[in-house]
Motif scaffolding. Structure first.
Motif, PDB file in Angstrom:
ATOM      1  N   PRO A  99       1.413  -2.444   0.430  1.00 17.30           N
ATOM      2  CA  PRO A  99       0.150  -2.266   0.419  1.00 17.30           C
ATOM      3  C   PRO A  99      -0.496  -1.587   1.640  1.00 17.30           C
ATOM      4  O   PRO A  99      -1.496  -0.612   1.443  1.00 17.30           O
ATOM      5  CB  PRO A  99      -0.391  -3.772   0.719  1.00 17.30           C
ATOM      6  N   ARG A 115       0.526   2.326   1.293  1.00 15.07           N
ATOM      7  CA  ARG A 115      -0.315   2.931   0.324  1.00 15.07           C
ATOM      8  C   ARG A 115      -1.582   3.566   0.696  1.00 15.07           C
ATOM      9  O   ARG A 115      -2.038   4.481   0.220  1.00 15.07           O
ATOM     10  CB  ARG A 115      -0.401   2.158  -1.109  1.00 15.07           C
ATOM     11  N   GLN A 116      -2.321   2.869   1.921  1.00 15.17           N
ATOM     12  CA  GLN A 116      -3.426   3.016   2.228  1.00 15.17           C
ATOM     13  C   GLN A 116      -3.488   4.102   3.508  1.00 15.17           C
ATOM     14  O   GLN A 116      -4.496   4.473   3.715  1.00 15.17           O
ATOM     15  CB  GLN A 116      -4.254   1.826   2.413  1.00 15.17           C
ATOM     16  N   ASP A 132       7.084   2.346  -5.188  1.00 11.99           N
ATOM     17  CA  ASP A 132       6.529   1.075  -4.946  1.00 11.99           C
ATOM     18  C   ASP A 132       5.756   1.270  -3.725  1.00 11.99           C
ATOM     19  O   ASP A 132       4.890   0.598  -3.564  1.00 11.99           O
ATOM     20  CB  ASP A 132       7.804  -0.185  -4.674  1.00 11.99           C
ATOM     21  N   THR A 173       4.092   4.160  -3.127  1.00 11.64           N
ATOM     22  CA  THR A 173       2.874   5.225  -3.554  1.00 11.64           C
ATOM     23  C   THR A 173       2.043   4.461  -4.440  1.00 11.64           C
ATOM     24  O   THR A 173       0.848   4.942  -4.717  1.00 11.64           O
ATOM     25  CB  THR A 173       3.510   6.503  -4.077  1.00 11.64           C
ATOM     26  N   GLY A 174       2.315   3.455  -5.163  1.00  6.40           N
ATOM     27  CA  GLY A 174       1.611   2.881  -6.424  1.00  6.40           C
ATOM     28  C   GLY A 174       1.787   3.811  -7.659  1.00  6.40           C
ATOM     29  O   GLY A 174       1.085   3.279  -8.570  1.00  6.40           O
ATOM     30  N   ARG A 175       2.772   4.954  -7.553  1.00  2.00           N
ATOM     31  CA  ARG A 175       2.871   5.453  -8.774  1.00  2.00           C
ATOM     32  C   ARG A 175       3.996   5.114  -9.428  1.00  2.00           C
ATOM     33  O   ARG A 175       5.060   5.024  -8.909  1.00  2.00           O
ATOM     34  CB  ARG A 175       2.906   7.067  -8.548  1.00  2.00           C
ATOM     35  N   GLN A 176       3.907   4.790 -10.652  1.00  2.00           N
ATOM     36  CA  GLN A 176       5.095   3.914 -11.528  1.00  2.00           C
ATOM     37  C   GLN A 176       5.440   5.005 -12.615  1.00  2.00           C
ATOM     38  O   GLN A 176       4.517   5.609 -13.256  1.00  2.00           O
ATOM     39  CB  GLN A 176       4.535   2.541 -12.125  1.00  2.00           C
TER      40      GLN A 176
END
Length: 295
Positions: free
Chosen positions: A157, A160-161, A290, A292-295
């Motif tokens: 988390p 990602r930010q 995981d 980057t949040g891109r799945q």
């Protein structure tokens, strides 16, 4: 020598159990069954190649149908929360299953002091379950894993930010294990024809500080990430707000101890699989999405 077995996997939709299922299905030398408290969901996740049966490890008397015809079991036990059911569960499993491969943890002694009552800690729970299995199962293998590489997904988390990770004990040095190695070892021990009665200390191939782990994630993402150290009080309050204070303090203290005494490295994965253990850098590449949040 390998023999075809019916293998029951618990935790089959989790990170390690999922790897066990994938290995067994891919090898094609076992009939794979998965125990789940939510069989409809598990069936969707696992697909048609896997038989899914309903059941709860905390309710051993309801496992009869799941255990029918099972030769070997991969056991992920709900540590601490189901300790009261452990005795009855292991008795039930040992009566019905020829071999139990149990996902334990490094630090459990080779000769646990009988089946003493658990002490409310995760390590105490592992020691209790190991002792019960050793005292009743015909064959067993304990996967005494070093830290899971996947535990560093707790950093995702923040990463990602931001390029800054606020965490504790940057110089804690660990030999983290890729869940793919745990799955491959478990599949081997569940299906080979040799007898097993003992524990296996499984680690990654190298010791890395948490700063070096973060750098490996950065390399996988093509970013430069920076570690910002938190003191123990900050970490407990901000990172583990809902956790009992003693448990949070134990986690932080355990990492602090790994500055002077890093997690050891073993060659067990190479011995069992005939190849080196996967590196943390490989794990970071495998899990780049995981972070980057891109799945």
């Amino acid at each position: 020598m390998r023999v075809r077995r019916t293998v029951l996997v618990t935790g089959g939709t989790g990170r390690v159990g999922g790897q066990v299922v994938a290995r067994l299905v891919g090898a094609g030398d076992a009939r794979v069954r998965v125990l789940s408290r939510d069989p409809a969901r598990a069936s969707v996740v696992l697909g048609p190649q896997v038989e899914v049966v309903g059941g709860d490890l905390a309710v051993p008397d309801g496992l009869s149908a799941a255990l029918d015809g099972v030769d070997a079991l991969f056991l992920v036990f709900p540590s601490v929360t189901a300790d009261r059911a452990a005795g009855r569960l292991v008795t039930t499993l040992a009566e019905r299953v020829g071999r139990i491969v149990y996902l334990s943890a490094h630090g459990v002694p080779d000769d646990p002091d009988g089946a003493a009552e658990p002490d409310g800690t995760i390590m105490g729970s592992h020691a209790h379950v190991e002792a019960l299995i050793a005292g009743s199962a015909a064959e067993y293998a304990f996967l005494r894993s070093s830290g899971f590489a996947a535990n560093t997904l707790a950093w995702a988390p923040q990463i990602r930010q931001s390029d800054v990770l606020r965490w504790f004990v940057p110089q804690a040095s660990r030999a983290l294990v890729h869940e793919a190695d745990l799955g491959a070892v478990a599949a081997r021990l569940l299906t080979d024809g040799r007898p097993h009665r003992g524990g296996y200390h499984l680690t990654g191939p190298e010791q890395l500080t948490q700063v070096e782990q973060l750098a490996a994630i950065g390399a996988a993402l093509g970013r430069t990430l920076r570690f910002e150290e938190m003191d123990s009080a900050q970490a407990a309050a901000e990172l583990f707000p809902s956790m009992p204070a003693g448990v949070a303090a134990g986690i932080i203290a355990g990492h602090a101890a790994m500055v002077a005494q890093p997690e050891p490295v073993t060659d067990t994965v190479r011995h069992l699989l005939g190849r080196p253990a996967l590196t943390y850098a490989q794990w970071a590449r495998d899990h780049a999405e995981d972070f980057t949040g891109r799945q």
